[in-house]
Design a protein around this motif. Structure first.
Motif, PDB file in Angstrom:
ATOM      1  N   THR A   9       0.826  -1.211   0.000  1.00 36.43           N
ATOM      2  CA  THR A   9       0.000   0.000   0.000  1.00 36.43           C
ATOM      3  C   THR A   9       0.855   1.252   0.000  1.00 36.43           C
ATOM      4  OG1 THR A   9      -1.751  -1.203   1.165  1.00 36.43           O
ATOM      5  CG2 THR A   9      -1.852   1.192   1.224  1.00 36.43           C
TER       6      THR A   9
ATOM      7  N   ALA B 233       1.199   4.257  -2.922  1.00 36.86           N
ATOM      8  CA  ALA B 233       1.092   5.694  -2.629  1.00 36.86           C
ATOM      9  C   ALA B 233       2.274   6.461  -3.207  1.00 36.86           C
ATOM     10  CB  ALA B 233       1.006   5.920  -1.121  1.00 36.86           C
TER      11      ALA B 233
ATOM     12  N   ALA C 169      -1.197  10.006   4.519  1.00 40.06           N
ATOM     13  CA  ALA C 169      -1.185   8.616   4.975  1.00 40.06           C
ATOM     14  C   ALA C 169      -1.837   8.459   6.339  1.00 40.06           C
ATOM     15  CB  ALA C 169       0.257   8.098   5.024  1.00 40.06           C
TER      16      ALA C 169
ATOM     17  N   SER D 155      -1.147  12.417  -3.395  1.00 36.39           N
ATOM     18  CA  SER D 155      -1.426  10.986  -3.372  1.00 36.39           C
ATOM     19  C   SER D 155      -2.046  10.648  -2.025  1.00 36.39           C
ATOM     20  CB  SER D 155      -0.131  10.186  -3.582  1.00 36.39           C
ATOM     21  OG  SER D 155      -0.348   8.803  -3.407  1.00 36.39           O
TER      22      SER D 155
ATOM     23  N   VAL E 265      -3.538   7.959   0.576  1.00 38.87           N
ATOM     24  CA  VAL E 265      -3.593   6.550   0.924  1.00 38.87           C
ATOM     25  C   VAL E 265      -4.227   6.359   2.295  1.00 38.87           C
ATOM     26  CG1 VAL E 265      -1.322   6.388   2.026  1.00 38.87           C
ATOM     27  CG2 VAL E 265      -2.223   4.420   0.760  1.00 38.87           C
TER      28      VAL E 265
ATOM     29  N   PHE F 115      -4.748   2.194  -3.414  1.00 39.50           N
ATOM     30  CA  PHE F 115      -4.702   1.163  -2.394  1.00 39.50           C
ATOM     31  C   PHE F 115      -3.787   0.040  -2.862  1.00 39.50           C
ATOM     32  CE2 PHE F 115      -7.168  -2.359  -0.100  1.00 39.50           C
ATOM     33  CZ  PHE F 115      -6.561  -2.101   1.117  1.00 39.50           C
TER      34      PHE F 115
END
Length: 362
Positions: free
Chosen positions: A150, A154, A238, A259, A261, A291
């Motif tokens: 993952t 990202a 994140a 990005s 995630v 993902f």
């Protein structure tokens, strides 16, 4: 034994039987994920008494009649998503959105029993199971199943070019994996936003050049200072929080990439895009949410990075438990007690077959 929503326990279930294209894996080791905690809290709806987990490795126990290329006793890993790789979404390259469903590839727990069990079933196993190289431990291989997978997605979605700058908001296991990915992709300056000292240390170890502690300063102002007012070429969210989502837009320069995630399932209102940093819609900033990719080939690529010594994710493991201690592991993951980042679960071969970690949603 019954368990209320918010409580995890261990019960016995029959060992699964494979269909023609399935494989049943006997689990040897697993990790607990924050996503499992989301399920436990009821944020992600699931069926009653479903088995939790999606990060596990083991050995082949039983093979479907159509399976080729795998043998009993072989060490294998499956990613946290197990797409069909046959539908239109998969063929278009969006395997996590299998069958055109939002995160349809995430079958463990949400569509079938998960991997925190003595045995778990893997669908479309020839495409989804990857043999674990002899050079890698189960501990190392586990990180390919979700965290590295993952986090690397990202980093790829940040579309970094050699020498570019990137800010990564939060250094949990996925954020740390994104930091590793950005280093591998050749980022010239990696700025990690994190307040927990142990996670700051890991971020530096994994490739962060600068740390911004959001409890000590305004992270947006500080990142702009560190980039001479220009902002970064890319930002990675994140954490899954409105504050970090908006900050990612504010620190990204015009023409840059955001990005995402982080999981925003616990956010109860629409995410806002700050209009001025977004150029009122005309800043040429790209936004990409992605993902885990899943699949044998993707896992092999991550294994190769570990085999050649370019990546060692195991320092993210802060605690280890036996399977019989699974409830304690979940409590610690929920509260982030004792600085826990990732707990490693060891499966003893002497355990009774059929034991599985479940949450009752009644």
């Amino acid at each position: 034994m019954l368990h209320r929503l918010g409580e995890v326990g261990v019960i016995e279930k029959p060992v699964p039987e494979p269909g023609p294209n399935d494989v049943v894996v006997r689990t040897t080791a697993a990790l607990v994920c924050t996503t499992d905690v989301h399920v436990m809290r009821g944020v992600i709806p699931v069926e009653p008494d479903v088995t939790l987990g999606h990060e596990a490795v083991g050995v082949v126990h039983a093979l479907g009649s159509a399976i080729e290329g795998l043998v009993k006793g072989q060490r294998v890993a499956a990613a946290g998503i197990t797409p069909c790789f046959q539908c239109d979404s998969c063929q278009r390259g969006f395997s996590s959105q299998c069958h055109g469903r939002m995160l349809g590839g995430a079958q463990f727990t949400t569509q079938r029993d998960g991997t925190l069990a003595q045995y778990f079933l893997v669908n479309n196993a020839e495409a989804n199971l990857a043999p674990i190289p002899d050079e890698l431990s189960d501990h190392q291989a586990l990180y390919a199943t979700d965290m590295l997978s993952t986090g690397f997605v990202a980093a790829e979605h940040a579309e970094l070019e050699l020498g570019e700058t990137v800010a990564i908001f939060a250094q949990g296991a996925v954020g740390l994996s994104a930091t590793i990915g950005c280093r591998l992709l050749g980022a010239g300056l990696i700025i990690a936003v994190e307040s927990v000292p142990a996670r700051q240390d890991l971020a530096r170890r994994f490739g962060a050049d600068l740390i911004v502690d959001h409890t000590q300063c305004d992270p947006v102002e500080r990142i702009l200072q560190l980039t001479d007012g220009q902002g970064v070429d890319a930002a990675i969210e994140a954490l899954g929080a409105p504050e970090t989502w908006e900050a990612a837009f504010r620190v990204t320069k015009p023409g840059g990439r955001i990005s995402n995630v982080g999981y925003h399932g616990e956010v109860h209102e629409p995410l806002k895009i700050p209009l001025e940093p977004f150029g009122y819609g005309m800043s040429d900033k790209q936004v990409y949410g992605g993902f885990n990719r899943g699949g044998r080939g993707w896992l092999r690529r991550i294994f190769r990075l570990m085999e050649t010594g370019k990546v060692d994710p195991t320092p993210m493991t802060t605690h280890e438990f036996s399977f019989t201690e699974i409830e304690r592991a979940f409590r610690m993951m929920e509260t982030k007690e004792d600085g826990i980042i990732k707990p490693l679960i060891h499966f003893d071969s002497d355990l009774d077959p059929g034991m599985e970690a479940v949450v009752d949603t009644n």
